[in-house]
Scaffold this active site. Sequence first.
Site, PDB file in Angstrom:
ATOM      1  N   LYS A 188      -4.926 -14.050  -7.816  1.00 44.66           N
ATOM      2  CA  LYS A 188      -5.346 -14.591  -6.121  1.00 44.66           C
ATOM      3  C   LYS A 188      -6.729 -15.008  -5.608  1.00 44.66           C
ATOM      4  O   LYS A 188      -7.233 -13.926  -5.932  1.00 44.66           O
ATOM      5  CB  LYS A 188      -4.620 -14.590  -5.268  1.00 44.66           C
ATOM      6  CG  LYS A 188      -4.065 -15.447  -4.226  1.00 44.66           C
ATOM      7  CD  LYS A 188      -4.188 -14.404  -3.066  1.00 44.66           C
ATOM      8  CE  LYS A 188      -4.729 -13.871  -1.982  1.00 44.66           C
ATOM      9  NZ  LYS A 188      -4.794 -13.799  -0.722  1.00 44.66           N
TER      10      LYS A 188
ATOM     11  N   LYS B 192     -10.962 -11.881  -1.269  1.00 45.74           N
ATOM     12  CA  LYS B 192     -12.771 -11.404  -1.307  1.00 45.74           C
ATOM     13  C   LYS B 192     -12.259  -9.949  -1.905  1.00 45.74           C
ATOM     14  O   LYS B 192     -13.136  -8.857  -2.223  1.00 45.74           O
ATOM     15  CB  LYS B 192     -12.909 -10.989   0.583  1.00 45.74           C
ATOM     16  CG  LYS B 192     -13.555 -12.676   1.051  1.00 45.74           C
ATOM     17  CD  LYS B 192     -13.529 -12.554   2.373  1.00 45.74           C
ATOM     18  CE  LYS B 192     -12.353 -12.875   3.086  1.00 45.74           C
ATOM     19  NZ  LYS B 192     -12.736 -13.708   3.709  1.00 45.74           N
TER      20      LYS B 192
ATOM     21  N   LYS C 166       0.626  -1.270   0.201  1.00 46.68           N
ATOM     22  CA  LYS C 166       0.116   0.108   0.060  1.00 46.68           C
ATOM     23  C   LYS C 166       0.950   1.539   0.016  1.00 46.68           C
ATOM     24  O   LYS C 166       0.375   2.363  -0.857  1.00 46.68           O
ATOM     25  CB  LYS C 166      -0.463  -0.420   1.382  1.00 46.68           C
ATOM     26  CG  LYS C 166      -2.081  -1.148   1.340  1.00 46.68           C
ATOM     27  CD  LYS C 166      -3.663  -0.273   1.468  1.00 46.68           C
ATOM     28  CE  LYS C 166      -4.301  -1.975   1.163  1.00 46.68           C
ATOM     29  NZ  LYS C 166      -5.642  -1.900   2.033  1.00 46.68           N
TER      30      LYS C 166
END
Length: 326
Positions: A191, A194, A111
């Site tokens: 991958k 969620k 990030k």
Amino acid sequence: MRSLSGIKPTGTLHIGNYFGAAKQFEELQKKGYDCFYFVADYHTLNTCPDPNELTENSWNIVLDYLAFGLDPEKSTMFLQSQVPEVVELAFILGNVTPMGLMQRAHSYKEKTDKGELINVGLFYYPLLMAADILLYDSDVVPVGQDQKQHVEIARDIAVKFNMQYNTEVFKIPEPLIREDVAVVPGTDGRKMSKSYGNTIEMFASDKELKKQVMGIVTDSTPLEEPKDPDKCNVFALYKLFATPQEQALMKEKYRAGGYGYGTAKKELLEKLMQFFKPMREKREELDKNRYYVERVLREGAQRARSAAVEKIKKVKKVTGLVGNIY
Ligand code: ADP
Ligand code: TRP
């Protein structure tokens, strides 16, 4: 031998979670390990600001655990936040943890490399996870490949703490990763996760499950032409459910041509439904019996907490914190 792991309550389980991690939870339970499996709700505060959603999803993961075969007589199940000592331990561990180790953690690095603004909770994520693992004297930590680095950080912290205080208070844990299913692909080939919205959820409604399977991304090879099974997301997922003979048969059909991706998806859906049917039925039953689930959590938390309190007392003693005396 203790096996410990956790799953974040960010939805219901998907088949990446199941094959990558949860299936091993049950296998270790069967092998007679002393199992601790929790719902990582503190970890989820970082990405879920909606209190109702967090509560509902935490509940969902417990139902999922029970539905896929975790037995409260054999596995201790609880919510991470039922044992607040874990936060105390994370704080203590922070004082032997070099900044560099935390700055190298993928979760944080990805990030910040993208220039995203992050909060301290994300930076602290691996420390809290190290506390989860070390608080309960875990020997093995069954996880998917993406969590390997976090378990290694927990090992580094344990070694550093033990050395600094000349103690053996922490066991050095081992990650347990099944190489064949270390990274289950999602419906778009990345991958399954969620956070990518590319999941196939084992407890979704029939309609939703069908939509997820039929939405798997494939290339545009026309129906009549031969296809390469090893480059196809549908086949990659089919392999998880099929016997070697069934896999060989499907491979032949791909290579022969005249076999469309739509038909392959239908075969996958059928296999998937058949595989998860007993678990899906059990989950429906459990959902009607919330008292039972509450009892499982209450009893699980009691067991986990008494282990945690003992450990924290020892940690405080070796560090010179006398809070448990007065
Ligand atoms: P998600 O990435 O969907 O948010 P979690 O981070 O909650 O899932 O993962 C819970 C467990 O499932 C972890 O042990 C993780 O390594 C494993 N896992 C998640 N996605 C996959 C995947 N696609 N393949 C293999 N294991 C996975
Ligand atoms: N970080 C893990 C994940 O994203 C969840 C987790 C939290 C965990 N604490 C843990 C896994 C301790 C294993 C052990 O999936």
